[in-house]
Design an enzyme around this catalytic site. Sequence first.
Site, short mmCIF file in Angstrom:
data_model
loop_
_atom_site.label_atom_id
_atom_site.label_comp_id
_atom_site.label_asym_id
_atom_site.label_seq_id
_atom_site.Cartn_x
_atom_site.Cartn_y
_atom_site.Cartn_z
N HIS A 41 0.88 -1.18 0.00
CA HIS A 41 0.00 0.00 0.00
C HIS A 41 0.91 1.22 0.00
CE1 HIS A 41 -3.41 2.46 0.62
NE2 HIS A 41 -3.75 2.13 1.85
N HIS A 83 -2.08 -2.04 -10.04
CA HIS A 83 -3.00 -1.47 -9.08
C HIS A 83 -4.26 -2.31 -9.05
CE1 HIS A 83 -5.46 1.50 -6.99
NE2 HIS A 83 -4.32 2.02 -6.60
N ASP A 108 3.08 5.56 -6.87
CA ASP A 108 4.33 5.40 -6.13
C ASP A 108 5.56 5.29 -7.01
OD1 ASP A 108 3.28 5.44 -3.53
OD2 ASP A 108 2.49 3.43 -3.83
N1 CMC Z 1 5.03 -6.85 -10.69
C1 CMC Z 1 4.91 -8.04 -11.31
N2 CMC Z 1 3.75 -8.70 -11.48
C2 CMC Z 1 2.64 -8.10 -10.98
C3 CMC Z 1 2.69 -6.86 -10.32
C4 CMC Z 1 3.93 -6.22 -10.19
N3 CMC Z 1 4.05 -5.03 -9.59
N4 CMC Z 1 1.44 -6.50 -9.93
C5 CMC Z 1 0.65 -7.50 -10.32
N5 CMC Z 1 1.37 -8.46 -10.96
C6 CMC Z 1 0.88 -9.68 -11.60
C7 CMC Z 1 0.54 -10.74 -10.55
O1 CMC Z 1 1.65 -11.57 -10.29
C8 CMC Z 1 -0.60 -11.47 -11.22
O2 CMC Z 1 -0.05 -12.29 -12.21
P1 CMC Z 1 -0.71 -13.74 -12.52
O3 CMC Z 1 -2.09 -13.43 -13.05
O4 CMC Z 1 0.19 -14.36 -13.51
O5 CMC Z 1 -0.76 -14.47 -11.20
C9 CMC Z 1 -1.36 -10.36 -11.95
O6 CMC Z 1 -0.37 -9.34 -12.21
C10 CMC Z 1 -2.50 -9.75 -11.14
O7 CMC Z 1 -1.95 -9.26 -9.93
P2 CMC Z 1 -2.66 -9.32 -8.51
O8 CMC Z 1 -1.62 -9.50 -7.44
O9 CMC Z 1 -3.80 -10.29 -8.56
O10 CMC Z 1 -3.27 -7.88 -8.44
P3 CMC Z 1 -3.84 -7.19 -7.15
O11 CMC Z 1 -4.95 -6.33 -7.58
O12 CMC Z 1 -4.14 -8.18 -6.06
O13 CMC Z 1 -2.59 -6.35 -6.64
C11 CMC Z 1 -1.09 -4.62 -6.23
C12 CMC Z 1 -2.45 -5.00 -6.80
C13 CMC Z 1 -0.97 -3.10 -6.19
C14 CMC Z 1 -0.98 -5.13 -4.79
C15 CMC Z 1 0.02 -5.24 -7.11
O14 CMC Z 1 -0.10 -4.76 -8.44
C16 CMC Z 1 1.40 -4.98 -6.56
O15 CMC Z 1 1.87 -5.72 -5.69
N6 CMC Z 1 2.10 -3.91 -7.06
C17 CMC Z 1 3.39 -3.58 -6.55
C18 CMC Z 1 3.23 -2.83 -5.26
C19 CMC Z 1 2.76 -1.41 -5.49
O16 CMC Z 1 3.27 -0.71 -6.34
N7 CMC Z 1 1.79 -0.97 -4.65
C20 CMC Z 1 1.28 0.36 -4.71
C21 CMC Z 1 -0.16 0.40 -5.11
S1 CMC Z 1 -0.66 2.07 -5.49
C22 CMC Z 1 -0.67 2.86 -4.00
C23 CMC Z 1 -1.88 2.59 -3.21
O17 CMC Z 1 -2.99 2.87 -3.72
O18 CMC Z 1 -1.72 2.11 -2.09
#
Ligand code: CMC
Length: 421
Positions: free
Chosen positions: A261, A300, A356
């Site tokens: 987050h 995101h 971020d």
């Molecule tokens: N790098 C590599 N792969 C990713 C990433 C990433 N940053 N984000 C998502 N994926 C992949 C994930 O592995 C999955 O792949 P597969 O379908 O093959 O299993 C697919 O994309 C869908 O991802 P998810 O984890 O199901 O997506 P989510 O909605 O649960 O997660 C997130 C969203 C923000 C937690 C994630 O994108 C992430 O960890 N990003 C990096 C951390 C980050 O930058 N966070 C800041 C968010 S913005 C600030 C805020 O609003 O807090």
Amino acid sequence: MPDTITITDDRTGKSVTVPITDGVFPSSAIRELDPNLYMYDPAYLSTAAARSEITYLDGAAGILRYRGYPIDQLAEHSTYLEVAYLLLNGELPNKVELDAWIEDVTLHTFIHENMRKRFVDGFHYDAHPMGMFISSVAALGTFYDDAKNIHDPQSRHNAIVRLIAKTPTLAAMCYRFSVGLPFNYPDNDLSYPANFLNMMWKIGDYEVHPALERAMDILFILHADHEQNCGTTAMRVVGSSQADPYSAAAAAAAALYGPLHGGANEAVVRMLGDIGDAENVPAFVESVKNGESRLMGFGHRVYKNYDPRAKIIKEAAHDVFEVTGKNPLLDIALKLEEVALEDSYFVDRKLYPNVDFYSGLIYQAMKFPVDMFTVLFAIPRTVGWLAHWEELLNDKDQKISRPRQWYTGPDERDYVPLDQR
Ligand code: CMC
């Protein structure tokens, strides 16, 4: 085509039809079919947990609006305190209202001396500023005997003004303690962002550079609210038990502390440092695709398009770098964005830079240590938390948050005495 949905329970043949409004239907429909039927929705992927008038977000189109106003217009023309008024009251203030609001906040920037002398001084010398900040926000509530009067509009207003006014003071105090510098008292002749920068950095003849003051204000505007994110959901869940707003805001700040987050910008800068050079970017991207690492600052839960805040921050970075000199990590970040946006792994999953990705580079150029990045997010997000908290308290549909579970543990079984196991 009717704006309704009909759900049939195939076990009983019973059906229920309910309206769809703005793409949402009431989950109570499920309970009408069977009072013991629940929807399994971990992490609320398909659940609208609140009805809200504050922030509109269209993740597919990359749109973000506060109370209807596009984020880019607010970032260009407004100030953080004006935006805070808007988020809390629903309308932009006129001149008289804005002046009164700014004066109200400015008069509350000081904190009780015991917060610094007794409370913050008790932390370990190298305590993380965000850990200190979270605890300080909770502790702040203990200084006000009306903190728990959440049904009294005046007490509520007092809490809101205090939290918005004092979070920069707490943040700067936590930072200066963590590096062993004496505390700088607020200077109420300065604007909200300038006062914060002054409390952070003033030693001797320090003067806030106007370009950095404006950049700080823009960053505050961009981080002020983001509808039902993890921290705001924590604020609403804790607030729904009618806890005082200081405790609820501390819970929201704790949620923000996590690397998925608000902690992501800290992780981005560490990641860029580890990559070390733009020519190492392709190898790093491969390691992300192999699941060995994660591209922090990308992806995101809601945006499946370029985060509109990231665009504004990327532009603001140039103004900051003109004053501070370019952050050497910028070239690595630009290369990373270029490579990722052309790679089918990221394109297919709709992974774009989020807020971020570039904010950490600006913070670092402004000399903030990475440990402070999440604190810098928490200061402006405080108003978002508070706007949602007020909305929750005024919403007759809201009860204490109490989700149900899908129990998958053992059936009833008899206790086995210790000597028989
Ligand atoms: N790098 C590599 N792969 C990713 C990433 C990433 N940053 N984000 C998502 N994926 C992949 C994930 O592995 C999955 O792949 P597969 O379908 O093959 O299993 C697919 O994309 C869908 O991802 P998810 O984890 O199901 O997506 P989510 O909605 O649960 O997660 C997130 C969203 C923000 C937690 C994630 O994108 C992430 O960890 N990003 C990096 C951390 C980050 O930058 N966070 C800041 C968010 S913005 C600030 C805020 O609003 O807090």
